[in-house]
Design a protein around this motif. Structure first.
Motif, mmCIF file in Angstrom:
data_model
loop_
_atom_site.group_PDB
_atom_site.id
_atom_site.type_symbol
_atom_site.label_atom_id
_atom_site.label_comp_id
_atom_site.label_asym_id
_atom_site.label_seq_id
_atom_site.Cartn_x
_atom_site.Cartn_y
_atom_site.Cartn_z
ATOM 1 N N ALA A 1 0.832 -1.206 0.000
ATOM 2 C CA ALA A 1 0.000 0.000 0.000
ATOM 3 C C ALA A 1 0.864 1.252 0.000
ATOM 4 O O ALA A 1 0.574 2.227 -0.714
ATOM 5 N N GLN A 2 1.924 1.243 0.786
ATOM 6 C CA GLN A 2 2.817 2.406 0.801
ATOM 7 C C GLN A 2 3.504 2.580 -0.556
ATOM 8 O O GLN A 2 3.655 3.699 -1.049
ATOM 9 N N LEU B 1 -7.496 -0.813 0.795
ATOM 10 C CA LEU B 1 -6.785 -1.757 1.670
ATOM 11 C C LEU B 1 -7.777 -2.272 2.705
ATOM 12 O O LEU B 1 -8.222 -1.521 3.581
ATOM 13 N N LEU C 1 0.058 6.533 4.218
ATOM 14 C CA LEU C 1 -0.671 6.197 3.000
ATOM 15 C C LEU C 1 -1.060 7.463 2.250
ATOM 16 O O LEU C 1 -1.529 8.432 2.847
ATOM 17 N N VAL D 1 -6.531 2.497 -4.665
ATOM 18 C CA VAL D 1 -6.339 1.251 -3.924
ATOM 19 C C VAL D 1 -7.211 1.258 -2.676
ATOM 20 O O VAL D 1 -7.265 2.252 -1.945
ATOM 21 N N LEU E 1 -8.156 3.035 3.433
ATOM 22 C CA LEU E 1 -8.010 1.972 4.427
ATOM 23 C C LEU E 1 -9.356 1.692 5.071
ATOM 24 O O LEU E 1 -10.021 2.606 5.570
ATOM 25 N N ILE F 1 -5.097 5.943 -1.445
ATOM 26 C CA ILE F 1 -5.272 4.685 -0.712
ATOM 27 C C ILE F 1 -6.394 4.854 0.301
ATOM 28 O O ILE F 1 -6.367 5.778 1.130
ATOM 29 N N SER G 1 1.168 4.101 -3.030
ATOM 30 C CA SER G 1 0.709 5.459 -2.759
ATOM 31 C C SER G 1 1.282 6.422 -3.809
ATOM 32 O O SER G 1 2.436 6.295 -4.222
#
Length: 513
Positions: free
Chosen positions: A2-3, A14, A160, A12, A166, A164, A6
């Motif tokens: 994920a990082q 997560l 992030l 994305v 989360l 992204i 970014s």
């Protein structure tokens, strides 16, 4: 991943089954039905369902695999990776920033001495039998305790990028494919209230660990068809872990020389640990598996360095910690000299000193994860784990302990007493349980009949479905898998960035259920 993704232009989502804090009802989702070799009874000790995963309980030990681990070895069935060590090294280097390492590669062999700017020992083990090996310990520079390991979940939300999203408390239950099961359409996940949701996506990467990656794929089944990616009955097979435990015992009195030689080193603000591994030569000559050894230390309850750490954290156990510092002041003085002068780790007060060994396992198609008839609270079938061990693993551990004892004696260092099970060449004791390294259940292979994912970690025959983690490793090597997991995740992130030429917005819909 994920990082790394970014700010890449990709959108994305997560999905994390756990939350920011540990919760008992989420822990219960990690239950298994074990029908094989004894495994750790407390799943939290080996699997953490929480943001940051098992970095909450890991020991911080990092190293890359050896060159021989990637080779096809005639004496190790199903060995050989479709990629080689040179391809992995750049990603090991990039893993250093994620793990808080001083360097990402080239530190586990004799090059360590140049990195440490230290002179190597004048005499060393015989390279036809053993080779020196060094592990590096992760460090989180953002934490107040100077040698805290990287716990990925603590800082992840802040690291992030805006692209992204989360979502915590979201447990993936199955992958949804098109009618031909040749490409992904999205996935189904449940929230803790029991409601099911659909997430549409052009690409999906499973990063749920060696048990759960296989469980999710096996649960992704529609009607009479095989589970997704399992047309050749490979999902869940070849389950490996590491067999690790004591193979010999040292007398504490007079053990200072061996402790210094195979102790900790402080290099660039990072701890390194010295040990030994089987040379490739003897692995080939005697058909042995890869194996490593180091000193195991049982820390005494009145260790003064633990007391100092509690004082630094303003939570001392009085008066016991104060008494420990007074009684063991000599150890504190020697430790300060070692730490600031010789740049070694501080000497600890020990109860026991052992020779610990960790051995890779033989890939075995019958050592596997399937689905139990039992279900968790969200209705998902539990994983049924049939983990197996083999005579070659016991033989390798016996031989490793014998070689280390003989080489220490030859070097004039204290020789340990072999454990009874080693002397008797007996089976590996049941106390050698899994050590949080489940490996191989979605193994990488160029041949779809011998694995689940290809060299890019994409499931054979299912476009857009990727798997990351130690479940893709064809063999397990002798060392802890975390650095390799991170390196492979960085590699997969690069592949996704190169392949996904346009962003596809994710759509979430909620269904009652």
């Amino acid at each position: 991943m994920a990082q790394e993704l970014s700010n890449s232009g990709l959108k994305v989502v997560l999905l994390e089954s756990g939350g920011l804090e540990r919760q008992s009802d989420i822990d219960a989702l990690d239950d298994i039905e074990n029908v094989g070799r004894p495994r750790a009874k407390d799943q939290w000790s080996v699997r953490n369902r929480i943001l940051g995963g098992s970095s909450h309980t890991w020991g911080g030990r990092c190293a890359g695999f050896d060159a021989i681990d990637f080779e096809e070895r005639a004496w190790v069935p199903f060995s050989g990776w479709p990629i080689g060590m040179p391809e992995i090294i750049p990603y090991l280097d990039r893993s250093a920033d994620h793990l808080g390492l001083a360097v990402g590669s080239g530190f586990s062999d004799q090059r360590f001495w140049d990195i440490a700017n230290k002179k190597p020992p004048g005499t060393d083990v015989d390279p036809q039998f053993l080779l020196p090996f060094f592990w590096q310990f992760s460090r989180d520079d953002a934490e107040s305790y100077p040698f805290e390991y990287m716990r990925f979940g603590r800082h992840l939300p802040a690291r992030l990028g805006a692209s992204i999203t989360l979502v915590t408390g979201a447990t993936v239950q199955r992958i949804v494919a098109n009618e031909a099961a040749s490409a992904v359409r999205g996935l189904e996940f449940s929230t803790l209230d029991g409601r099911k949701h659909m997430l549409a996506a052009a690409a999906i990467a499973l990063c749920a660990g060696g048990i759960e990656n296989a469980r999710i794929l096996l649960n992704s089944k529609k009607g009479a068809r095989a589970a997704l990616g399992n047309d050749r009955d490979q999902v869940g097979r070849y389950l490996m872990d590491h067999l690790r435990g004591s193979t010999a015992f040292f007398k504490l009195a007079g053990s200072e020389a061996v402790q210094r030689r195979f102790g900790r080193y402080n290099v660039k603000g990072r701890f390194f640990r010295a040990g030994l591994r089987l040379s490739p030569d003897i692995q080939r000559r005697e058909a042995l598996l890869n194996c490593a050894a180091w000193l195991g230390e049982d820390i005494a309850p009145d260790d003064p360095w633990d007391a100092l750490r509690r004082f630094a954290g303003r939570s001392p156990r009085l008066p016991r910690d104060a008494i420990s510092l007074i009684v063991n002041s000599g150890l504190i003085i020697r430790g300060a000299r070692d730490y600031f002068g010789a740049r070694n780790g501080v000497p600890r007060k020990l109860e026991n000193l052992t020779l610990e060994c960790m051995c890779e396992q033989v890939p075995d198609a019958d050592s596997r994860v399937t689905l139990s008839d039992r279900r968790d609270r969200l209705g998902m079938r539990l994983p049924k784990v049939d983990w197996r061990s083999h005579p070659d693993e016991a033989r390798t551990l016996h031989r490793m302990a014998e070689l280390v004892a003989a080489e220490l004696a030859r070097l004039g260092l204290p020789e340990p007493t072999l454990a009874e099970w080693v002397r008797d060449r007996a089976e590996i004791p049941p106390s050698f349980v899994d050590v949080a390294h489940p490996t191989g259940t979605t193994r990488m292979s160029s041949d779809p009949g011998k694995g689940v994912v290809d060299a890019n970690c994409e499931v054979h025959g299912v476009r857009g479905l990727f798997v990351s983690g130690s479940s893709v490793f064809p063999t397990a090597g002798h060392c802890n898998p975390t650095q390799m997991i991170v390196a492979m995740a960085v590699r997969l992130a690069d592949h996704l960035k190169a392949r996904m030429t346009r962003s596809v917005p994710a759509k979430v819909t909620a269904n009652a259920g």
